[in-house]
Scaffold this motif. Sequence first.
Motif, PDB file in Angstrom:
ATOM      1  N   LYS A   1      46.211  67.097   9.185  1.00  0.00           N
ATOM      2  CA  LYS A   1      45.086  66.421   8.562  1.00  0.00           C
ATOM      3  C   LYS A   1      44.182  67.366   7.773  1.00  0.00           C
ATOM      4  CE  LYS A   1      41.931  66.475  12.447  1.00  0.00           C
ATOM      5  NZ  LYS A   1      40.529  66.364  12.268  1.00  0.00           N
TER       6      LYS A   1
ATOM      7  N   CYS B   1      37.436  63.685   8.259  1.00  0.00           N
ATOM      8  CA  CYS B   1      38.538  63.131   7.473  1.00  0.00           C
ATOM      9  C   CYS B   1      39.821  63.143   8.302  1.00  0.00           C
ATOM     10  CB  CYS B   1      38.744  63.917   6.180  1.00  0.00           C
ATOM     11  SG  CYS B   1      40.033  63.219   5.115  1.00  0.00           S
ATOM     12  N   LEU B   2      40.503  62.031   8.297  1.00  0.00           N
ATOM     13  CA  LEU B   2      41.758  61.913   9.041  1.00  0.00           C
ATOM     14  C   LEU B   2      42.957  61.769   8.112  1.00  0.00           C
ATOM     15  CD1 LEU B   2      40.527  59.512  11.869  1.00  0.00           C
ATOM     16  CD2 LEU B   2      40.751  62.002  11.946  1.00  0.00           C
ATOM     17  N   SER B   3      42.736  61.945   6.819  1.00  0.00           N
ATOM     18  CA  SER B   3      43.812  61.805   5.832  1.00  0.00           C
ATOM     19  C   SER B   3      44.770  62.984   5.911  1.00  0.00           C
ATOM     20  CB  SER B   3      43.238  61.728   4.424  1.00  0.00           C
ATOM     21  OG  SER B   3      42.438  60.586   4.276  1.00  0.00           O
TER      22      SER B   3
ATOM     23  N   CYS C   1      43.011  67.013   1.702  1.00  0.00           N
ATOM     24  CA  CYS C   1      43.666  65.830   1.149  1.00  0.00           C
ATOM     25  C   CYS C   1      43.302  65.753  -0.339  1.00  0.00           C
ATOM     26  CB  CYS C   1      43.210  64.568   1.895  1.00  0.00           C
ATOM     27  SG  CYS C   1      41.468  64.164   1.666  1.00  0.00           S
TER      28      CYS C   1
END
Length: 61
Positions: free
Chosen positions: A3, A9-11, A36
């Motif tokens: 990630k 942020c978990l993207s 990301c």
Amino acid sequence: MIKCSRAGCLSPATHRVVWRNPRIHTADREKIWLACDEHVDFLSDYLRAREFPVEVREGVA
């Protein structure tokens, strides 16, 4: 899945933001933040604002 390094942020990460703090790191030392697509500019701009050498590289491997 690897990630993004942006807080909260978990993207999935798609870029490596390679940097160093020249005041404490030698020229051969690299630090890496993963980013990301949405946060790659935010993270690299954050480091550049502190006048750290920064290079953005595609991929996380």
